[in-house]
Scaffold this motif. Structure first.
Motif, PDB file in Angstrom:
ATOM      1  N   PHE A 151       9.702  41.640  -9.882  1.00 44.73           N
ATOM      2  CA  PHE A 151       9.561  40.473 -10.765  1.00 44.73           C
ATOM      3  C   PHE A 151       8.670  39.389 -10.186  1.00 44.73           C
ATOM      4  N   ASN A 152       8.605  39.293  -8.851  1.00 44.44           N
ATOM      5  CA  ASN A 152       7.741  38.260  -8.259  1.00 44.44           C
ATOM      6  C   ASN A 152       6.283  38.501  -8.615  1.00 44.44           C
ATOM      7  N   THR A 153       5.837  39.769  -8.420  1.00 45.23           N
ATOM      8  CA  THR A 153       4.433  40.080  -8.714  1.00 45.23           C
ATOM      9  C   THR A 153       4.187  39.986 -10.221  1.00 45.23           C
ATOM     10  N   ALA A 154       5.176  40.450 -11.016  1.00 44.34           N
ATOM     11  CA  ALA A 154       5.022  40.371 -12.478  1.00 44.34           C
ATOM     12  C   ALA A 154       4.828  38.915 -12.894  1.00 44.34           C
ATOM     13  N   ALA A 155       5.627  38.029 -12.304  1.00 39.92           N
ATOM     14  CA  ALA A 155       5.539  36.604 -12.662  1.00 39.92           C
ATOM     15  C   ALA A 155       4.154  36.049 -12.331  1.00 39.92           C
ATOM     16  N   LYS A 156       3.578  36.533 -11.190  1.00 37.34           N
ATOM     17  CA  LYS A 156       2.245  36.044 -10.790  1.00 37.34           C
ATOM     18  C   LYS A 156       1.209  36.390 -11.888  1.00 37.34           C
ATOM     19  N   TYR A 157       1.257  37.636 -12.371  1.00 46.71           N
ATOM     20  CA  TYR A 157       0.276  38.038 -13.390  1.00 46.71           C
ATOM     21  C   TYR A 157       0.549  37.373 -14.747  1.00 46.71           C
ATOM     22  N   CYS A 158       1.847  37.143 -15.025  1.00 47.48           N
ATOM     23  CA  CYS A 158       2.185  36.428 -16.268  1.00 47.48           C
ATOM     24  C   CYS A 158       1.568  35.043 -16.246  1.00 47.48           C
ATOM     25  N   THR A 159       1.683  34.363 -15.115  1.00 51.20           N
ATOM     26  CA  THR A 159       1.153  32.996 -15.008  1.00 51.20           C
ATOM     27  C   THR A 159      -0.359  33.009 -15.210  1.00 51.20           C
ATOM     28  N   LEU A 160      -1.041  34.020 -14.608  1.00 52.07           N
ATOM     29  CA  LEU A 160      -2.502  34.100 -14.762  1.00 52.07           C
ATOM     30  C   LEU A 160      -2.885  34.324 -16.224  1.00 52.07           C
ATOM     31  N   SER A 161      -2.125  35.211 -16.889  1.00 50.70           N
ATOM     32  CA  SER A 161      -2.425  35.523 -18.284  1.00 50.70           C
ATOM     33  C   SER A 161      -2.195  34.290 -19.167  1.00 50.70           C
ATOM     34  N   ASN A 162      -1.089  33.594 -18.890  1.00 47.43           N
ATOM     35  CA  ASN A 162      -0.759  32.393 -19.650  1.00 47.43           C
ATOM     36  C   ASN A 162      -1.854  31.330 -19.510  1.00 47.43           C
ATOM     37  N   PHE A 163      -2.372  31.195 -18.291  1.00 50.53           N
ATOM     38  CA  PHE A 163      -3.440  30.213 -18.020  1.00 50.53           C
ATOM     39  C   PHE A 163      -4.646  30.495 -18.925  1.00 50.53           C
ATOM     40  N   ILE A 164      -4.987  31.797 -19.048  1.00 53.52           N
ATOM     41  CA  ILE A 164      -6.165  32.162 -19.856  1.00 53.52           C
ATOM     42  C   ILE A 164      -5.940  31.832 -21.322  1.00 53.52           C
ATOM     43  N   VAL A 165      -4.734  32.138 -21.828  1.00 49.49           N
ATOM     44  CA  VAL A 165      -4.449  31.844 -23.244  1.00 49.49           C
ATOM     45  C   VAL A 165      -4.543  30.338 -23.479  1.00 49.49           C
ATOM     46  N   GLU A 166      -3.976  29.562 -22.549  1.00 48.19           N
ATOM     47  CA  GLU A 166      -4.005  28.097 -22.723  1.00 48.19           C
ATOM     48  C   GLU A 166      -5.432  27.553 -22.657  1.00 48.19           C
ATOM     49  N   GLN A 167      -6.260  28.145 -21.761  1.00 49.60           N
ATOM     50  CA  GLN A 167      -7.648  27.700 -21.648  1.00 49.60           C
ATOM     51  C   GLN A 167      -8.416  27.947 -22.942  1.00 49.60           C
ATOM     52  N   ASN A 168      -8.130  29.092 -23.574  1.00 49.47           N
ATOM     53  CA  ASN A 168      -8.872  29.469 -24.773  1.00 49.47           C
ATOM     54  C   ASN A 168      -8.357  28.807 -26.035  1.00 49.47           C
ATOM     55  N   TYR A 169      -7.034  28.688 -26.152  1.00 46.05           N
ATOM     56  CA  TYR A 169      -6.483  28.218 -27.422  1.00 46.05           C
ATOM     57  C   TYR A 169      -5.801  26.853 -27.318  1.00 46.05           C
ATOM     58  N   GLY A 170      -5.663  26.301 -26.114  1.00 39.84           N
ATOM     59  CA  GLY A 170      -4.978  25.015 -25.940  1.00 39.84           C
ATOM     60  C   GLY A 170      -3.513  25.246 -25.626  1.00 39.84           C
ATOM     61  N   GLN A 171      -2.924  24.237 -24.922  1.00 42.66           N
ATOM     62  CA  GLN A 171      -1.541  24.397 -24.482  1.00 42.66           C
ATOM     63  C   GLN A 171      -0.577  24.409 -25.673  1.00 42.66           C
ATOM     64  N   VAL A 172      -0.870  23.507 -26.661  1.00 36.64           N
ATOM     65  CA  VAL A 172      -0.008  23.476 -27.841  1.00 36.64           C
ATOM     66  C   VAL A 172      -0.730  24.248 -28.941  1.00 36.64           C
ATOM     67  N   SER A 173      -0.491  25.544 -28.989  1.00 37.97           N
ATOM     68  CA  SER A 173      -1.160  26.368 -30.001  1.00 37.97           C
ATOM     69  C   SER A 173      -0.270  27.544 -30.347  1.00 37.97           C
ATOM     70  N   ILE A 174      -0.549  28.118 -31.499  1.00 32.13           N
ATOM     71  CA  ILE A 174       0.221  29.283 -31.943  1.00 32.13           C
ATOM     72  C   ILE A 174       0.085  30.396 -30.912  1.00 32.13           C
ATOM     73  N   GLU A 175      -1.156  30.575 -30.393  1.00 34.07           N
ATOM     74  CA  GLU A 175      -1.412  31.681 -29.474  1.00 34.07           C
ATOM     75  C   GLU A 175      -0.601  31.505 -28.183  1.00 34.07           C
ATOM     76  N   SER A 176      -0.521  30.236 -27.677  1.00 30.42           N
ATOM     77  CA  SER A 176       0.252  30.006 -26.456  1.00 30.42           C
ATOM     78  C   SER A 176       1.732  30.247 -26.723  1.00 30.42           C
ATOM     79  N   ALA A 177       2.190  29.792 -27.915  1.00 33.29           N
ATOM     80  CA  ALA A 177       3.599  30.010 -28.244  1.00 33.29           C
ATOM     81  C   ALA A 177       3.878  31.514 -28.327  1.00 33.29           C
ATOM     82  N   ASP A 178       2.942  32.278 -28.935  1.00 35.25           N
ATOM     83  CA  ASP A 178       3.097  33.737 -29.042  1.00 35.25           C
ATOM     84  C   ASP A 178       3.200  34.351 -27.660  1.00 35.25           C
ATOM     85  N   GLU A 179       2.344  33.863 -26.749  1.00 32.54           N
ATOM     86  CA  GLU A 179       2.321  34.385 -25.385  1.00 32.54           C
ATOM     87  C   GLU A 179       3.683  34.157 -24.719  1.00 32.54           C
TER      88      GLU A 179
END
Ligand SMILES: C[S@@+](CC[C@H](N)C(=O)[O-])C[C@H]1O[C@@H](n2cnc3c(N)ncnc32)[C@H](O)[C@@H]1O
Length: 501
Positions: A434-462
């Motif tokens: 779970f530690n390594t999984a969490a690391k990649y989740c955080t990276l993926s989340n960062f990309i979604v937020e960069q592209n769609y904004g922190q408050v967005s449908i896409e971030s909520a979906d993520e």
């Protein structure tokens, strides 16, 4: 908007029809007989002109109706209109009390007082003798009184439009003239209404035509009216008071009736409106909610509002209920933003200089920021290697090798990198690392937020997707021996997830 597919009671049988026929008056038959092909002609859906034309209607103040090819007819301010100013106050062309309020509110003014019952049907009630008499004449209850129980309020509204269009050609909203300028029929969006709804309308219309011995052409006319009502109906709201369990009186804005207005139907919808409607009985008033400059469009909301509903939900509701694709300011801004993201998503690569701030695109020969020459053949080769590794990945090492290459050719916020991070997160979560999984989740989340904004449908979906990964797919509850139904266990898991992030 109540949809007209439930307009005719579905349990109507031949005996009911026979009984209903006994209640017919010459007026019912006359309504249909008076329909002529010329009238059908006038009621056709509007053909929007290619040039801008404006029409000043009697009831509008400081505003006028304008027609353009993209927006159709719409209302614009003819002078600066201050916030709170009323620009239209209008009685309905037709209105009808909602089914569940019959007998509980006055059937004409829709007020709460109901002292008098209709002398004929006894179901409809009124607050005064004048409301009873007005409903009998202008409200056309004289025509529909004895059909109570056969048609519901939705269908009565359709029949009222049909009847009034025949009886009173001068005031019908579908073709009325003002100072020599004709406004053709209300929009019906008939080509965009789902076939199943049109079929249901046709069944209802056919039933009326058979029942009243109306000419066959009336079916087409009735179906068109149903479609027009779908696009132009207003729910009449009133304040309804009720006693709550604690002895308090609660006041709520509730729909008590439906109406079609000739002029209020000219307002287009906006998810960020600058005007709003209020009702005094069936009379509608439209006021500006902000100061509107001369020449600017005045919009009301048909329901969805940008500050309360997501773009996807708003578009869905407007499409399903009124059959149009909203092109208001709020929706267009969002669409332009998404289109830009779409372009970036497919095209951005990392500059060969290795500079994180430079992004290159397929049409570039040189990086537009640092002028580094680009060898697309090398990038193509790298993309082929990534694809091969991902398609045939047997171990996590294959995915990690692909990631290394991708990091050289795509920028940090590339959605393609995000997709590889997602795969890796799922892999590690599955292996209970779970530690390594969490690391990649955080990276993926960062990309979604960069592209769609922190408050967005896409971030909520993520976020939902990640939560599903943790709680369902990797069986975290089972692994940790937690019970999803217990509050304390949920709290414990939440704390663990917070710590991981
Ligand atoms: C009540 S009518 C408004 C007047 C209409 N534009 C006309 O020409 O008669 C509602 C219809 O106008 C169109 N409409 C209203 N608001 C719109 C919007 N924001 N985007 C696209 N079409 C809209 C849709 O066809 C809708 O069904």
């Amino acid at each position: 908007m109540n949809q007209c597919q439930r307009a005719v009671k579905s349990d109507i049988d031949s005996q009911t029809v026979k009984n209903a026929r006994r209640r017919l008056t010459p007026a019912h038959i006359a309504v249909g007989v008076m329909q002529t092909p010329a009238c059908l002609e006038k009621i056709r859906p509007i053909a929007v002109g290619t040039t801008q034309t404006s029409t000043r209607l009697e009831d509008f103040r400081n505003a006028e109706v304008v027609s353009t090819p993209i927006q159709g007819r719409h209302v614009v301010a003819s002078t600066v209109v201050e916030q709170g100013t009323s620009i239209l106050s209008e009685e309905p062309f037709v209105h009808e009390i909602d089914e569940k309020w019959i007998g509980k509110r006055c059937s004409f003014c829709l007020g709460a007082n109901t002292t008098i019952a209709c002398r004929q049907c006894t179901f409809h009630r009124y607050c005064s003798a004048s409301c009873e008499s007005n409903n009998w004449t202008t409200g056309m209850h004289s025509v529909f009184c004895n059909l109570h129980g056969i048609f519901d309020s939705d269908m009565i509204l359709v029949l009222k439009v049909f009847a009034k269009s025949s009886f009173d050609q001068r005031t019908m909203p579908f073709c009325f003239s003002q100072k020599g300028t004709e406004i053709p029929g209300l929009v019906s969006n008939i080509d965009c209404i789902p076939e199943s709804d049109i079929n249901a309308y046709t069944v209802g219309a056919q039933l009326c035509v058979d029942l009243f011995y109306w000419p066959k052409e009336s079916v087409h006319l009735l179906v068109n009216i149903m479609a027009q009502i779908r696009c132009n109906r207003f729910a009449i709201k009133a304040t309804v008071s009720s006693n709550t369990a604690g002895g308090m009186v609660e006041h709520q804005e509730t729909a008590v009736g439906s109406a079609v207005y000739a002029q209020a139907s000219m307002f287009n919808h906006s998810c960020a409106p600058n005007a709003f409607v209020t009702f005094d009985g069936p009379r509608i008033t439209v006021r500006c909610s902000e100061t509107v400059l001369k020449g600017k469009e005045i919009n009301i909301s048909y329901g969805p509002i940008a500050t309360r509903h997501s773009t996807i939900d708003r578009q869905k509701e407007l499409n399903e209920k009124y059959c149009f694709q909203c092109n208001c300011r709020a929706c267009l801004q969002r669409r332009v933003k998404l289109e830009r993201i779409e372009q970036r998503k497919g095209e951005a690569y990392r500059c060969p200089s290795g500079n994180d701030h430079c992004k290159i695109y397929r049409s570039d020969a040189l990086c537009s920021s640092c002028s580094q020459p680009i060898d697309w053949a090398i990038i193509d080769l790298s993309e082929k290697q990534v694809k091969k590794l991902q398609d045939t990945a047997r171990t996590v090492d294959d995915l990690l090798k692909a990631l290394d290459i991708e990091r050289q050719i795509y920028p940090k916020d590339s959605l393609r990198l995000g997709s590889t991070y997602d795969q890796l997160a799922a892999f590690y979560a599955h292996s209970q690392d779970f530690n390594t999984a969490a690391k990649y989740c955080t990276l993926s989340n960062f990309i979604v937020e960069q592209n769609y904004g922190q408050v967005s449908i896409e971030s909520a979906d993520e976020q939902f997707k990640l939560q599903a990964n943790w709680t369902e797919e990797c069986g975290l509850f089972r692994t940790l021996g937690l019970d999803q139904a217990r509050k304390e266990d949920m709290k414990e898991l939440q704390e663990m997830m917070n710590a991981l992030q």
